[in-house]
Design a protein around this motif. Sequence first.
Motif, mmCIF file in Angstrom:
data_model
loop_
_atom_site.group_PDB
_atom_site.id
_atom_site.type_symbol
_atom_site.label_atom_id
_atom_site.label_comp_id
_atom_site.label_asym_id
_atom_site.label_seq_id
_atom_site.Cartn_x
_atom_site.Cartn_y
_atom_site.Cartn_z
ATOM 1 N N TYR A 333 0.806 -1.233 0.000
ATOM 2 C CA TYR A 333 0.000 0.000 0.000
ATOM 3 C C TYR A 333 0.836 1.279 0.000
ATOM 4 O O TYR A 333 0.275 2.367 -0.122
ATOM 5 C CB TYR A 333 -0.946 0.000 1.203
ATOM 6 C CG TYR A 333 -1.770 -1.256 1.329
ATOM 7 C CD1 TYR A 333 -2.705 -1.603 0.356
ATOM 8 C CD2 TYR A 333 -1.601 -2.122 2.415
ATOM 9 C CE1 TYR A 333 -3.458 -2.776 0.460
ATOM 10 C CE2 TYR A 333 -2.344 -3.283 2.527
ATOM 11 C CZ TYR A 333 -3.257 -3.602 1.545
ATOM 12 O OH TYR A 333 -3.989 -4.758 1.653
ATOM 13 N N GLY A 334 2.128 1.159 0.167
ATOM 14 C CA GLY A 334 2.988 2.334 0.152
ATOM 15 C C GLY A 334 2.886 3.212 1.379
ATOM 16 O O GLY A 334 3.342 4.359 1.366
ATOM 17 N N THR A 335 2.327 2.708 2.468
ATOM 18 C CA THR A 335 2.207 3.463 3.709
ATOM 19 C C THR A 335 2.040 2.517 4.885
ATOM 20 O O THR A 335 1.509 1.399 4.732
ATOM 21 C CB THR A 335 1.008 4.429 3.668
ATOM 22 O OG1 THR A 335 0.929 5.143 4.914
ATOM 23 C CG2 THR A 335 -0.302 3.686 3.442
ATOM 24 N N THR A 336 2.504 2.950 6.059
ATOM 25 C CA THR A 336 2.298 2.182 7.291
ATOM 26 C C THR A 336 1.171 2.767 8.142
ATOM 27 O O THR A 336 0.928 2.318 9.255
ATOM 28 C CB THR A 336 3.591 2.161 8.140
ATOM 29 O OG1 THR A 336 3.926 3.494 8.525
ATOM 30 C CG2 THR A 336 4.737 1.532 7.376
ATOM 31 N N LYS A 337 0.467 3.751 7.602
ATOM 32 C CA LYS A 337 -0.577 4.438 8.367
ATOM 33 C C LYS A 337 -1.684 3.493 8.862
ATOM 34 O O LYS A 337 -2.181 3.670 9.981
ATOM 35 C CB LYS A 337 -1.191 5.564 7.543
ATOM 36 C CG LYS A 337 -2.263 6.359 8.301
ATOM 37 C CD LYS A 337 -2.731 7.568 7.518
ATOM 38 C CE LYS A 337 -3.906 8.267 8.203
ATOM 39 N NZ LYS A 337 -3.600 8.636 9.606
ATOM 40 N N PRO A 338 -2.113 2.491 8.056
ATOM 41 C CA PRO A 338 -3.166 1.606 8.577
ATOM 42 C C PRO A 338 -2.812 0.983 9.932
ATOM 43 O O PRO A 338 -3.650 0.952 10.835
ATOM 44 C CB PRO A 338 -3.308 0.548 7.478
ATOM 45 C CG PRO A 338 -2.900 1.256 6.241
ATOM 46 C CD PRO A 338 -1.785 2.160 6.654
ATOM 47 N N LEU A 339 -1.581 0.522 10.080
ATOM 48 C CA LEU A 339 -1.192 -0.095 11.353
ATOM 49 C C LEU A 339 -1.036 0.962 12.436
ATOM 50 O O LEU A 339 -1.408 0.728 13.595
ATOM 51 C CB LEU A 339 0.111 -0.884 11.182
ATOM 52 C CG LEU A 339 0.594 -1.658 12.421
ATOM 53 C CD1 LEU A 339 -0.481 -2.597 12.951
ATOM 54 C CD2 LEU A 339 1.880 -2.445 12.095
ATOM 55 N N ARG A 340 -0.553 2.135 12.082
ATOM 56 C CA ARG A 340 -0.406 3.206 13.076
ATOM 57 C C ARG A 340 -1.771 3.591 13.652
ATOM 58 O O ARG A 340 -1.925 3.790 14.864
ATOM 59 C CB ARG A 340 0.269 4.428 12.444
ATOM 60 C CG ARG A 340 1.624 4.120 11.847
ATOM 61 C CD ARG A 340 2.472 5.334 11.563
ATOM 62 N NE ARG A 340 1.841 6.373 10.802
ATOM 63 C CZ ARG A 340 2.086 6.652 9.514
ATOM 64 N NH1 ARG A 340 2.934 5.878 8.823
ATOM 65 N NH2 ARG A 340 1.514 7.673 8.906
ATOM 66 N N ASP A 341 -2.765 3.675 12.791
ATOM 67 C CA ASP A 341 -4.101 4.080 13.256
ATOM 68 C C ASP A 341 -4.732 3.026 14.153
ATOM 69 O O ASP A 341 -5.305 3.350 15.201
ATOM 70 C CB ASP A 341 -5.017 4.343 12.051
ATOM 71 C CG ASP A 341 -4.686 5.656 11.354
ATOM 72 O OD1 ASP A 341 -4.007 6.502 11.962
ATOM 73 O OD2 ASP A 341 -5.113 5.831 10.188
ATOM 74 N N VAL A 342 -4.644 1.762 13.763
ATOM 75 C CA VAL A 342 -5.296 0.731 14.568
ATOM 76 C C VAL A 342 -4.565 0.551 15.901
ATOM 77 O O VAL A 342 -5.204 0.248 16.925
ATOM 78 C CB VAL A 342 -5.402 -0.597 13.786
ATOM 79 C CG1 VAL A 342 -4.057 -1.325 13.700
ATOM 80 C CG2 VAL A 342 -6.455 -1.510 14.415
ATOM 81 N N LEU A 343 -3.247 0.765 15.932
ATOM 82 C CA LEU A 343 -2.532 0.717 17.203
ATOM 83 C C LEU A 343 -3.024 1.808 18.144
ATOM 84 O O LEU A 343 -3.185 1.588 19.350
ATOM 85 C CB LEU A 343 -1.025 0.875 16.974
ATOM 86 C CG LEU A 343 -0.278 -0.318 16.386
ATOM 87 C CD1 LEU A 343 1.188 0.049 16.116
ATOM 88 C CD2 LEU A 343 -0.357 -1.521 17.305
ATOM 89 N N ALA A 344 -3.275 3.002 17.601
ATOM 90 C CA ALA A 344 -3.775 4.108 18.425
ATOM 91 C C ALA A 344 -5.147 3.778 18.987
ATOM 92 O O ALA A 344 -5.449 4.082 20.145
ATOM 93 C CB ALA A 344 -3.823 5.386 17.597
#
Length: 391
Positions: A333-344
């Motif tokens: 996906y070219g980003t790690t944001k999905p995992l960052r958001d669900v961790l939050a």
Amino acid sequence: MTTPTPTPSPSRPPTHLPPAAPLTGVIEGVYFDGRSSRDRVATLRVLRGGEDLAVLRVQAEGDAAGSEQQWPLRALHFDPPLPGVRRVVKLPDGGRFETVDDAAITALEAAGGRNRGPRGVRRLESNWPLTLGAVATLGLFVWGFLTYGLPAVARSAAAATPRSVLASFDRSATEVLDNGSFMGQTRLGAARQRQLQQGFRDVTRWAGGGYPYRLLLRDGEPEGSMGAIGTNAFALPGGTVVMTDQLVRLARDDRELLGVLAHEAGHVTGRHSLSGIYQGLGLTLLTTAVTGDLVSASTFAAAVPTWLLKNGYSRQAETQSDEVAGRFLMERYGTTKPLRDVLARLDTEDAEADENSVTQDDPGSFLQTHPGTAERIRHLREIEQNWGKKR
């Protein structure tokens, strides 16, 4: 009652004493003949001459004169000293002389060159600066072993554990988890389950490692459960990954869930669960890795779920698995944001939270064994920012 005079030993020298043999001192104590538990008053003295002689004089009841025995000093055996215990001199005839005069016996030992090692240890024990230094050194060794040695041993043991033992761990741990205390059967629809299983297969094909991966979808809050696992996902040592309905509902899209599953696959390929459990539950359990004892493995596996849910993973393990998940997300996906958001969201328990909702960790988080959520989010951002530079 008259006590018989001890029978002379065959090795006993003549009763004639060397001339001009000076008395080095009289040691008072008690004598046991080796045949009964009765003790008799006795003295021991050493005569210096052509051959040093030990003279034992035993005073029996009603016998004022007593009796004497003589042996070469080298024929006596001195037991090493023990704190609070009388010194023991073993005699050639099987008897023993005991005394509280430790200094005198120590002097005899030194004169005959006996028990050098125990006497050296005793001197060290009586030297407080050396003793305190030894205690401090031991403390540093224990700290170093627990901090660096034990984790290294646990990682090596985890890497050497046969796949058959890992499979046994997973089977036994799953039985414990499915007994109704931790989780229940999933309430997700069949179509949703198929969708998630397909995504999991995609992740595990990418992760590799040759493990028999499987995804268990479970209800983390079954009715009547006192130890429910709630919103959670974790990996068992052999490739089984558990993800709860509550986590599925918390995610805003499947990219977040695939990031979580890639993270758990990283724990499997890194054998983090097993090394953490070996380290946490003690060195005695490492024999399972060496022997492949499936009975022991099954017993041990019963503790796996509780340990994982209570203790989580080490900082190093979480960081390594975040790197695995970060690579997967960047490639797909070219980003790690999905995992960052669900961790939050997992950290705040707020369905509306995103990565910006967690800006700093608890001040004492640096003392924890696993990294804080803010630290993990920062690391995932760094993976994304440095992605182009590494390729």
